[in-house]
Design a protein around this motif. Structure first.
Motif, short mmCIF file in Angstrom:
data_model
loop_
_atom_site.label_atom_id
_atom_site.label_comp_id
_atom_site.label_asym_id
_atom_site.label_seq_id
_atom_site.Cartn_x
_atom_site.Cartn_y
_atom_site.Cartn_z
N LEU A 96 -5.90 9.16 -12.89
CA LEU A 96 -5.11 8.26 -12.04
C LEU A 96 -3.73 8.88 -11.81
O LEU A 96 -3.14 9.46 -12.71
CB LEU A 96 -4.94 6.92 -12.75
CG LEU A 96 -3.91 5.93 -12.18
CD1 LEU A 96 -4.41 5.33 -10.87
CD2 LEU A 96 -3.61 4.83 -13.19
N VAL A 106 0.09 7.80 -10.00
CA VAL A 106 0.85 6.67 -9.45
C VAL A 106 2.27 7.12 -9.12
O VAL A 106 2.93 7.82 -9.91
CB VAL A 106 0.92 5.51 -10.46
CG1 VAL A 106 1.79 4.38 -9.92
CG2 VAL A 106 -0.48 5.00 -10.78
N VAL A 133 -1.27 4.48 -5.29
CA VAL A 133 -2.33 4.75 -6.26
C VAL A 133 -3.34 5.71 -5.67
O VAL A 133 -3.78 5.54 -4.53
CB VAL A 133 -3.03 3.43 -6.68
CG1 VAL A 133 -4.15 3.70 -7.66
CG2 VAL A 133 -2.01 2.45 -7.26
N ARG A 183 -4.25 8.30 -1.25
CA ARG A 183 -3.52 7.21 -1.89
C ARG A 183 -3.51 5.97 -1.00
O ARG A 183 -3.53 6.05 0.23
CB ARG A 183 -2.09 7.62 -2.23
CG ARG A 183 -1.19 7.91 -1.04
CD ARG A 183 0.16 8.40 -1.53
NE ARG A 183 1.03 8.81 -0.43
CZ ARG A 183 1.89 8.02 0.20
NH1 ARG A 183 1.99 6.75 -0.17
NH2 ARG A 183 2.65 8.47 1.18
N ILE A 236 -2.51 -1.95 -10.43
CA ILE A 236 -2.89 -0.53 -10.52
C ILE A 236 -4.29 -0.40 -11.10
O ILE A 236 -5.12 0.38 -10.61
CB ILE A 236 -1.86 0.24 -11.35
CG1 ILE A 236 -0.53 0.34 -10.60
CG2 ILE A 236 -2.37 1.64 -11.69
CD1 ILE A 236 0.61 0.92 -11.41
N ARG A 245 -7.29 1.18 -9.01
CA ARG A 245 -7.95 2.37 -9.57
C ARG A 245 -9.46 2.16 -9.64
O ARG A 245 -10.25 3.01 -9.21
CB ARG A 245 -7.39 2.64 -10.97
CG ARG A 245 -8.06 3.80 -11.71
CD ARG A 245 -7.84 3.67 -13.22
NE ARG A 245 -8.49 2.48 -13.77
CZ ARG A 245 -8.27 2.01 -15.00
NH1 ARG A 245 -7.40 2.63 -15.80
NH2 ARG A 245 -8.90 0.95 -15.43
#
Length: 589
Positions: free
Chosen positions: A66, A68, A264, A279, A295, A299
């Motif tokens: 992941l 961010v 994300v 993203r 998030i 995800r």
């Protein structure tokens, strides 16, 4: 098609404050506290049979990485708007603080209010940014009823601050996977104006309050250095603490003064050369929990799309409190969509190094340094030290320092000696926990703010009264039960209304602690152990000390004796000694 009623049509837009007669008979929307919203949503999810995995165990998905990045919008602590002399407003009557330029009245011009730059610079210095001597404003074009000019003035190309960095430590609440700490880069910080506030009404009608339009914001843009949801939430929490400590922003996240957008993306971990994934952006997250939850949800959504052979689209998504999924709002706008251009009506902002150095020298102690001092000087746990510094916008820790100063005076010349350390720790514990219990809802009147102020005062529990209680408790002149009742009496204003001082209450109600002597404690311990041979046997040749059984016997002591004369800690010491020296040897023999 939305139909929109604009309050501005009922309001004369002038530089002085005006009030709309339309609003006099208009009920305000009912405000539901964030905590209640979360509880209500949790109940709904439970009723539907949906059980969420705890976030602490949901930081990683095997086989996926992941990434961010975060954009934080924070309202600056200023008296004026960014480009007009209208005063800033948070809870005043709608449309009562509106200037010509705020409504894009033809012929009106932006006038940069130089004082708005000061809190912005303090924020940038706290985030270790390089201040740019020259910055410029740009127009970001989009059309919506909350932006009357058809564009927002921001600093896209030449912001006033760049290349910052913020260090997150384990005590800040980062994910365990980040170990002892992580450094997150700040790409830039830019000044920009806020939009108007939209209030939805029944019947597809929206009311617009232009008090908020033009309020000065900073937008803090991080680098994509974050890989765990808990760390993202910790970053937003720490930035809010820094902005508050530097007096840059007035309101925190839950009060609407700070909002976060998160970007994300996910990618598989089996090929290190794989580029970052596409993203998506989740807009306007209004709590630290929402940052982490959104998030995780996004995800998982992206991973599900990719594992099923789909493609993640570049888009803007939304999040509601208590949700388990993000929702699509619109396709993601790019630079070309906003048609950025330099604002022809505003001159460059020139920032002299002397001003920057002056502000840096006057910054004072930032939260990390204060937390370190609390840990080192008073041996508080990192969790307690962090809570003290962050609660009530930093006002609670100021109250703590006032209490410490008063206690030190009462302790006398040797106030810094180790024997008094437990007294200061007692103060920290009570200020964190016992004061919090006062507003936990014994009655409706109690569910209110304690009234902490920036100079460390507390309206409901003045420091001098708390110090009296803590001093007598530390000196064992009162017991814990009496101390808590005294605190409650102070909170309810019975002191000083009915009783002038703490000492007056103790004298008149005969509440001084007349503790049992050692012989009386021993006699009570032996009495409490009568008939408890099976319990006592567990203290013979134990592999792990039976603390629970010990406290069972101590509880019997307190019930059998005069509770107002017993110190539970002393009772525990005596009972342990009686077991080791008398009861256990008697059974062995």
């Amino acid at each position: 098609m939305w139909s929109t009623t604009l309050w501005s049509s009922q309001v004369r837009a002038v530089h002085t404050e005006t009030t709309s007669p339309l609003l006099n008979n208009t009920p305000s929307p009912v405000h539901v506290p964030l905590r209640k919203q979360l509880k209500d949503e949790a109940k709904k999810q439970k009723a539907l049979g949906k059980k969420k995995k705890k976030n602490v165990n949901n930081q990683v998905v095997d086989g996926w990485e992941l990434t961010v990045g975060i954009e934080i919008h924070a309202q600056l602590n200023t008296a004026r708007k960014l480009f007009s002399p209208a005063t800033t407003s948070f809870n005043d009557d709608p449309n009562s603080h509106v200037a010509y330029f705020d409504l894009a009245t033809p012929g009106s011009q932006p006038l940069f209010q130089k004082e708005t730059l000061i809190p912005a610079l303090r924020a940038a210095l706290a985030l270790n940014c390089d201040i740019q001597n020259v910055s410029r404003f740009d127009r970001k074009h989009y059309f919506h009823w909350d932006q009357p000019s058809g564009y927002q003035i921001t600093q896209y190309y030449e912001p006033f601050a760049r290349d910052g960095r913020i260090l997150l430590q384990a005590r800040d609440g980062i994910a365990a996977e980040d170990g002892d700490g992580i450094s997150v880069g700040i790409k830039q910080i830019q000044m920009e104006q806020d939009t108007a506030k939209t209030l939805a009404q029944p019947g597809d009608v929206h009311w617009i309050d232009f008090n908020r339009v033009g309020l000065p914001l900073i937008e803090i843009i991080t680098l994509p250095d974050i890989h765990y949801p808990a760390t993202a939430a910790a970053l937003v929490r720490k930035i809010q603490a820094l902005l508050n400590a530097t007096d840059s922003c007035v309101l925190g996240m839950e009060a609407g003064g700070l909002r976060a957008d998160v970007n994300v993306s996910v990618r598989r971990t089996d090929d290190p050369s794989t580029p970052l994934g596409q993203r998506t952006e989740i807009k306007n997250l209004s709590s630290f929990k929402a940052v982490e939850d959104a998030i995780i949800a996004e995800r998982d959504r992206q991973i599900s799309v990719l594992e099923s052979g789909g493609k993640v689209e570049s888009e803007t998504r939304g999040w509601s409190i208590g949700s388990t999924e993000t929702r699509r709002l619109r396709g993601k706008e790019g630079e070309v969509d906003y048609r950025y251009m330099p604002d022809p009506d505003l001159a460059p902002v020139i920032i002299d190094n002397d001003l920057v150095n002056h502000l840096r020298d006057g910054m004072g102690e930032l939260p990390d340094a204060e937390i370190d001092e609390l840990i080192q000087r008073f041996e508080l746990t990192p969790k307690d030290a962090l809570s003290l510094v962050t609660l009530d916008g930093g006002n609670r820790v100021e109250y703590f320092w006032n209490v410490v100063d008063l206690l030190a005076r009462r302790f006398g010349p040797n106030a810094t000696s180790p024997e008094y350390l437990s007294g200061y720790q007692l103060a920290a514990n009570w200020i964190l926990h016992e004061l919090g219990r006062l507003t936990s809802g014994r009655s409706e009147d109690d569910a209110q703010d304690l009234g902490f102020t920036e100079d460390g005062q507390c309206d409901r529990v003045p420091a001098k009264h708390l110090v009296d209680i803590l001093l007598y408790l530390h000196q064992r002149k009162i017991n814990a039960k009496v101390a808590k009742e005294l605190l409650w009496a102070v909170f309810r204003r019975r002191i000083p209304d009915e009783y002038a001082t703490i000492e007056t209450v103790l004298d008149e109600e005969q509440l001084w602690f007349d503790e049992l002597n050692e012989d009386e404690y021993i006699k009570l311990a032996l009495e409490a152990a009568e008939g408890q041979e099976e319990v006592v046997k567990q203290f013979i040749n134990y592999k792990q000390f039976p603390q629970g059984k010990l406290m069972f016997l101590v509880g019997r002591m307190i019930r059998l004796g005069a509770e107002e004369r017993i110190d539970p800690k002393e009772a525990e010491k005596v009972m342990k000694r009686v077991l080791e020296e008398t009861l256990v040897p008697a059974i062995r023999n």
